[in-house]
Design an enzyme around this catalytic site. Sequence first.
Site, PDB file in Angstrom:
ATOM      1  N   TRP A 505       5.934   6.658   5.583  1.00 40.69           N
ATOM      2  CA  TRP A 505       4.632   5.997   5.631  1.00 40.69           C
ATOM      3  C   TRP A 505       3.714   6.532   6.729  1.00 40.69           C
ATOM      4  O   TRP A 505       2.650   5.987   6.938  1.00 40.69           O
ATOM      5  CB  TRP A 505       4.835   4.496   5.835  1.00 40.69           C
ATOM      6  CG  TRP A 505       5.708   3.894   4.788  1.00 40.69           C
ATOM      7  CD1 TRP A 505       5.320   3.375   3.586  1.00 40.69           C
ATOM      8  CD2 TRP A 505       7.148   3.785   4.825  1.00 40.69           C
ATOM      9  NE1 TRP A 505       6.403   2.937   2.881  1.00 40.69           N
ATOM     10  CE2 TRP A 505       7.552   3.176   3.609  1.00 40.69           C
ATOM     11  CE3 TRP A 505       8.131   4.119   5.756  1.00 40.69           C
ATOM     12  CZ2 TRP A 505       8.879   2.909   3.303  1.00 40.69           C
ATOM     13  CZ3 TRP A 505       9.460   3.867   5.464  1.00 40.69           C
ATOM     14  CH2 TRP A 505       9.831   3.261   4.242  1.00 40.69           C
ATOM     15  N   ASP A 506       4.120   7.572   7.452  1.00 39.05           N
ATOM     16  CA  ASP A 506       3.344   8.079   8.583  1.00 39.05           C
ATOM     17  C   ASP A 506       3.170   6.990   9.642  1.00 39.05           C
ATOM     18  O   ASP A 506       2.089   6.766  10.161  1.00 39.05           O
ATOM     19  CB  ASP A 506       1.971   8.595   8.118  1.00 39.05           C
ATOM     20  CG  ASP A 506       1.202   9.280   9.235  1.00 39.05           C
ATOM     21  OD1 ASP A 506       1.825   9.775  10.187  1.00 39.05           O
ATOM     22  OD2 ASP A 506      -0.051   9.304   9.171  1.00 39.05           O
ATOM     23  N   MET A 507       4.261   6.317   9.954  1.00 36.97           N
ATOM     24  CA  MET A 507       4.233   5.276  10.975  1.00 36.97           C
ATOM     25  C   MET A 507       4.606   5.846  12.350  1.00 36.97           C
ATOM     26  O   MET A 507       5.403   5.258  13.088  1.00 36.97           O
ATOM     27  CB  MET A 507       5.179   4.137  10.588  1.00 36.97           C
ATOM     28  CG  MET A 507       4.695   3.303   9.427  1.00 36.97           C
ATOM     29  SD  MET A 507       3.130   2.467   9.830  1.00 36.97           S
ATOM     30  CE  MET A 507       2.806   1.618   8.274  1.00 36.97           C
ATOM     31  N   LYS A 533       2.690   0.970  15.023  1.00 36.91           N
ATOM     32  CA  LYS A 533       1.719   0.764  13.953  1.00 36.91           C
ATOM     33  C   LYS A 533       2.057  -0.459  13.110  1.00 36.91           C
ATOM     34  O   LYS A 533       1.167  -1.110  12.564  1.00 36.91           O
ATOM     35  CB  LYS A 533       1.651   2.004  13.060  1.00 36.91           C
ATOM     36  CG  LYS A 533       0.974   3.204  13.692  1.00 36.91           C
ATOM     37  CD  LYS A 533       0.878   4.353  12.698  1.00 36.91           C
ATOM     38  CE  LYS A 533       0.142   5.542  13.274  1.00 36.91           C
ATOM     39  NZ  LYS A 533       0.029   6.657  12.317  1.00 36.91           N
TER      40      LYS A 533
END
Length: 827
Positions: A505-507, A533
């Site tokens: 999730w591109d966290m 995030k």
Amino acid sequence: MEKFVAIIMAIFAAPLLIGGAYLLSLGGSPYYLIAGVIILTTAFLLFKKHWSAYGLYALFIVATMAWALWESGFYWWALAPRVGFPLIFGLLMLLPWVSNKMRGPKTQVAANAAANTSTTNNAKKSPLYYWGLLVSVAVGALLSFGSLANNATDKLGELDLTAANDDEQNVSSDETSANLGDPLSNGQQTPDGEWSAYGRTDYGQRYSPLDKINTDNVKDLELAWQIQTGDVKGPNDVGETTYQATPLKIGNGLYLCTPHNWVLALDADSGETLWKFDPQVEENLQRQHQTCRGVSYYAGQATSPVQVQKIAGNTFENASKQCDAKIFIPTSDAKLYALDPNTGQRCQDFGDDGALDLMHNMPFNQAGYYYSTSPPVIAGDTIIVAGAVNDNYDVNSPSGVIRAYDVNTGELLWNWDSGDPDNTAPFDVNDPTQTYKTSSPNSWSVATADEELGLAYFPMGNRTPDQLGSYRNAAEEKYATSVVALDIETGEARWVQQFVHHDLWDMDTPAQPTLLDLDTADGVQPALVVPTKQGDVYVLNRATGEPIVPIKERPAPQGYLIAGEHAAPTQPYSGLSFEPEPLTEKDMWGASLVDQMMCRIEFNQLNYDGRYTPPSTNGSLVYPGNFGTFNWGGIAVDPENGVMFGMPTYLAFTSKLIPRDTLGDAETNKGEQGVNANEGADYAVELGPFLSPLGVPCQQPPWGTIAGADLATGDIAYQRKNGTVQDLSPIPIKLELGVPGIGGPIITKGGVAFLSAATENNFRAYDLKNGDVLWNVRIPAGGQATPMTYLNSKGEQMVVLVAGGHGSVGTTIGDYVLAYKLSDQDK
């Protein structure tokens, strides 16, 4: 007039009929289809001048109010889009130019109704239908506007700020002093009136021991000076060209950088520019970011204070010199420069005449794919540099390696690559056969260091492609989306705490870890605090990595996966969390019933099983979104009271995987949002905020808040909406919905927290105890930077904010540096 109103209502009803039917077919609410039918029927009856239109619409208003209250509660910003247009249409129907045209059978209120038989008299009387509609509209409006008085979203409370004044506290004076950060390289502590690192010290607390500005007098802050740097976004700059810099205060100077990596030394009293270093970085549209968050300071061995000199022209063009103290600036063309803080000249013994090329030993060196946006961390005589790698542009990208150099010579001391974490011996920078790992997880935010423990702490990102997990090795899986403690001397990883397993999730861990000595039920512990995030705030023992506030695991969604992909069965979460409740269809929002319905349709079309729903070819909802509940702005910590202040933000995002063979001629690689190509992968990815057709968030407000919490217990004392839509709306109305933002806060010993950051051109001061706004001023551009505070030569406390806006967030662009102090009568 009645026909005009009928036509307008019919036009409004048409999308409700079509969209409502489609929403119902998706399993959504039947209300919108029913509303479309009733509004259209009312319009037809109104066009025919039938009083029955009034009776039908009165029942519709009553039903709509009941439905709206059931779905949203007594909350104005949730009620308004549901009942706004229905009430407006009801008001239009009540106008005499409409109601006087009605005819046909009706029930009279007057006792002599039978005597009124003519059509003319018939039209002038007031039937029960009319009064029924009038009462329903009046009650609906009363309930709606009455909800404005109800604080339906804020949590109100107070932090305990008595520890700093408690003589019986368990923290010794030595421990309290250590709470404020490590000594500088010359053995001195950062003076109370200075700000020597991005977070004031390498502890990253963003806390100043100054208290001349306090909760009683902060309301009297006035603009002392302002300048414009001259570095502005150009027509060929990337979308995310931003001012995010926090100045340093050393001696008589303020040091800051600009988006194009200029370094300015300003007179701390007047703001006058004393010297400017412009490395003349070329434009490159392949960069995802054109920004600079700050510079780094090395005190050297001298004990005399820095005295900045007035130097004309661009000091980049001047001859280099020998330096003791140094200012370091990373640039967006992957260079690291060392400068003399007094004159701005390059330091000749560092690297190649004052510069290092950070692309050495990279496996791939595409221009614009690797650069540092955050200042390096300096510990002793070591400068440790990390960098950003473009998300989702290419499977074969530069490495996310973290490297340590000798602060005086630029010699490579060690390299820690999360793709090959055990091999920390320094590479030969002149040997092209020695290369770091391709696309390994990087650390793009700000690091911290504890020299006494010999550890530097790095918030880790993910490997690109961020939404595709099949390219990662075991080491990358271990260190991605975490905080890692590296040995300052050797670069070896001493411990790691991961915040997302198998991140799809591109966290990225976005914020600087904060260090303090925390008084807990188990005694004083060396603590590290890092927000994420997802909204979790992790409180760890910084010596061991063990949790101080509990960390647990819970099941995570497993559906919608592409072939060859997997999702972690569980994910961690912290006992201190600002994580929002999962979204439901009832949470959808809009300016009217129509765009709210459109958001409901999209919500039902997207895959969503709550937090950590995997990305999919259909499109998945990601909430909290990868904009972050917290981003690089992070939090500020009061180390004497063990409390934090931050700005939790809530925006849902969508994530869609696009098979390469269906990508066609889609425009790609224009920033983090939009479609990114993932060259070399089977899927491209499309990311963006979850917005209504009108461009506002699909989930109901608040979207931005401020909050205070106790770090030892994990208790959230307050969380309140923050900011108005005056700079987001075509009409500059100060409606306090709570708006999103990006940027960070600071705290002072005077009990005041300062924060701009929101998507509103305002700068505010808050009471740290309860979150009350104590001071609020308009500023000429977006304040997407973290402020700082210091003492000038007269002993006056100054508060400085860089205000230049944020290209992708959409705030006003500028190039301002603003300094505030108390008015003369409050000196």
